[in-house]
Design a protein around this motif. Structure first.
Motif, PDB file in Angstrom:
ATOM      1  N   ASP A 105       0.631  -1.194  -0.020  1.00  0.00           N
ATOM      2  CA  ASP A 105       0.021   0.014   0.055  1.00  0.00           C
ATOM      3  C   ASP A 105       0.769   1.224  -0.029  1.00  0.00           C
ATOM      4  N   ASN A 163      -9.375   5.525  -6.949  1.00  0.00           N
ATOM      5  CA  ASN A 163      -8.825   6.156  -5.758  1.00  0.00           C
ATOM      6  C   ASN A 163      -7.802   7.410  -5.733  1.00  0.00           C
ATOM      7  N   CYS A 194     -12.435  -0.541  -5.183  1.00  0.00           N
ATOM      8  CA  CYS A 194     -11.288   0.346  -5.079  1.00  0.00           C
ATOM      9  C   CYS A 194     -10.374  -0.623  -6.133  1.00  0.00           C
ATOM     10  N   THR A 195      -9.656   0.143  -7.249  1.00  0.00           N
ATOM     11  CA  THR A 195      -8.805  -0.380  -7.896  1.00  0.00           C
ATOM     12  C   THR A 195      -7.579   0.682  -7.966  1.00  0.00           C
ATOM     13  N   TRP A 207      -2.859   3.772  -3.639  1.00  0.00           N
ATOM     14  CA  TRP A 207      -2.862   2.735  -2.832  1.00  0.00           C
ATOM     15  C   TRP A 207      -3.233   2.895  -1.271  1.00  0.00           C
ATOM     16  N   ALA A 235      -6.962   3.846  -1.120  1.00  0.00           N
ATOM     17  CA  ALA A 235      -7.871   2.460  -1.134  1.00  0.00           C
ATOM     18  C   ALA A 235      -7.730   1.699   0.290  1.00  0.00           C
ATOM     19  N   ARG A 236      -6.657   1.701   0.683  1.00  0.00           N
ATOM     20  CA  ARG A 236      -6.584   0.961   2.004  1.00  0.00           C
ATOM     21  C   ARG A 236      -7.528   1.890   3.221  1.00  0.00           C
ATOM     22  N   SER A 280     -11.035   1.023   2.415  1.00  0.00           N
ATOM     23  CA  SER A 280     -11.482  -0.392   2.954  1.00  0.00           C
ATOM     24  C   SER A 280     -11.279  -0.638   4.416  1.00  0.00           C
ATOM     25  N   HIS A 295     -11.594  -3.413  -1.513  1.00  0.00           N
ATOM     26  CA  HIS A 295     -10.246  -3.185  -2.366  1.00  0.00           C
ATOM     27  C   HIS A 295     -10.615  -4.334  -3.433  1.00  0.00           C
ATOM     28  N   GLU A 345      -8.289  -6.368  -5.067  1.00  0.00           N
ATOM     29  CA  GLU A 345      -6.856  -6.565  -5.044  1.00  0.00           C
ATOM     30  C   GLU A 345      -6.317  -7.559  -6.084  1.00  0.00           C
TER      31      GLU A 345
END
Length: 456
Positions: A184, A355, A372-373, A380, A383-384, A387, A395, A397
């Motif tokens: 991330d 994001n 989230c992509t 990154w 997105a973390r 989520s 996410h 992933e």
């Protein structure tokens, strides 16, 4: 303060000019101009200094003055198309052209006196320019506080061995930056990692050396990151976002609003809105998996496919023949959409996003849960947090296979998990609405910023 003092302060504010210098990337230009609109509505005159690349449209901002820097643009544009880090490094070589422009603006006695320069944080070279002119420099960081703290930790991350990234450690937790994992961290795929670390270090150091720091965020959303920032940065900090929620005059977009007409035909919370921002690119195979995943989900979708999104393709020519016809109107693909209006539309139930901070914040403000992509750098981190901290999205992933995409859409659109995310998202939406009203955290902080700018 008596009425005479208040009137005097307001009059001084009206007689001050602010110079804005946005980074020429759309995700940076938009919040910079939103901030300029906010302070203009409070009485300041505004000058926008910009490069030739991605220039703002003066017709949309007749209340601003625009000033172009033209030096070395062909080299910059060429770098923009090859490597982002080299592009940003070249932008920070605009010392002399910017100095000459600022000299002219400061010396222009026919306009209001200049109070300060408001610079994008990535333009770290503006520290020396402003110092040479004895002009205060205030920084706008257009990302979130959470990702900026990760950037500020780069020296520690290098010391601890988290950086450079190692494929066999990507799932490990970064103990010093919870809830982030190594995967991330806000890095970018570039052959010039040393240039990246240098750019980030200069951005952070010159932000610390500035006269103040403005954020398009709000206290209730990033309370702990803001508290940490105040500990580490001994400068005035102003979290006055969400910028677009402030009651000030904004330009009327001239682009096509047909996506709204399409959304009007659908039931509440039934549509998936898909947009991967203004910079990200995807491979042909990924594009086709996204298309088939959306089609297989059986939910209506509005998908922004900007020209240049797919590497090696102009626009939609890679779609199988008859793909759109086979959806019977359930899918609508456009080159552009008015995102704020789309997210606020009652038919939108989920936002599939890269994001970027603007998109993340706008989705939170409208109570729309996210798939989230992320693609690079601060995305990154965002997105973390979406989520695992704010818990208003999921996410995606694993690989972008049509099966994974269909499952993610089903979870958020049909299952209890999606409803729980939506309930939390609505609570954050209420917080965002309250914070810009009288007595709210951003409203009060904006008042402090205006006073600070008036006497800079």
């Amino acid at each position: 303060m008596d009425n005479t003092s208040t009137k005097s302060m307001l009059q001084e504010r009206i007689d001050r000019r602010l110079i804005f210098f946005p980074l020429p990337l759309q995700g940076h230009i938009s919040p910079m101009l939103q901030l300029a609109n906010i302070v203009h509505s409070k009485g300041f005159s505004i000058t926008i200094v910009h490069l030739k690349l991605n220039p703002p449209n003066p017709a949309n901002y007749p209340h601003f003055t625009f000033c172009l820097i033209e030096d070395g643009l062909s080299e910059i544009e060429e770098s923009f198309n090859t490597d982002l880090i080299s592009f940003l490094a070249l932008l920070n070589n605009k010392y002399e052209p910017l100095k000459q422009v600022l000299l002219q603006l400061v010396a222009d006695t026919s306009c209001d006196p200049v109070a300060c320069l408001i610079s994008d944080a990535i333009f770290h070279f503006t520290t020396e320019v402003c110092k040479s002119l004895q002009l205060p420099r205030i920084v706008l960081r257009t990302g979130g506080v959470c990702s900026f703290l990760a950037f500020a930790a780069f020296p520690l991350l290098l010391q601890k061995g988290y950086l450079p990234l190692q494929d066999d450690r990507m799932e490990e937790a970064v103990i010093e930056l919870p809830p982030l994992r190594i995967k991330d961290l806000p890095v970018i795929n570039t052959p010039y990692q040393d240039k990246l670390y240098e750019l980030v270090q200069e951005m952070v150091q010159q932000t610390k050396a500035s006269s103040g720091l403005i954020w398009n965020s709000f206290q209730e959303l990033e309370e702990m990151p803001i508290a940490k920032l105040r500990q580490d940065f001994q400068i005035p900090i102003f979290a006055i976002g969400p910028f677009h929620k402030h009651n000030c005059t904004a330009p009327s977009p001239t682009e096509d609003h047909s996506p709204i007409s399409w959304l009007d035909k659908h039931d509440p919370k039934s549509v998936i809105y898909v947009s991967f921002g203004s910079i990200a690119t995807i491979e042909e195979a990924e594009f086709l998996e996204v298309a088939w995943g959306l089609a297989s989900s059986k939910h209506p979708f509005l998908w922004v496919v900007r020209p240049g999104l797919i590497r090696g393709a102009e626009w939609l020519e890679l779609l199988p023949e008859g793909f759109l016809d086979g959806l019977n109107g359930r899918g609508h693909i456009v080159k552009w959409a008015p995102q704020l209006e789309v997210l606020a539309h009652p038919s939108v139930g989920v936002f599939w996003t890269h994001n970027g901070w603007n998109s993340t914040l706008e989705s939170i403000c409208e109570g729309v849960p996210m798939i989230c992509t992320p693609c690079f750098t601060d995305q990154w981190v965002n997105a973390r947090y979406v989520s695992h901290v704010w818990k208003v999205g999921q996410h995606l992933e694993k690989d972008l296979s049509r099966e994974n995409i269909e499952r993610a859409v089903t979870r958020l659109m049909e299952e209890r998990e999606g409803e729980e995310l939506r309930e939390r998202a609505v609570r954050y939406k209420e917080m965002a609405n309250v914070c810009v009203r009288p007595g709210g955290s951003s409203y009060d902080t904006l008042s402090k910023l205006l006073k600070y700018l008036s006497f800079s």
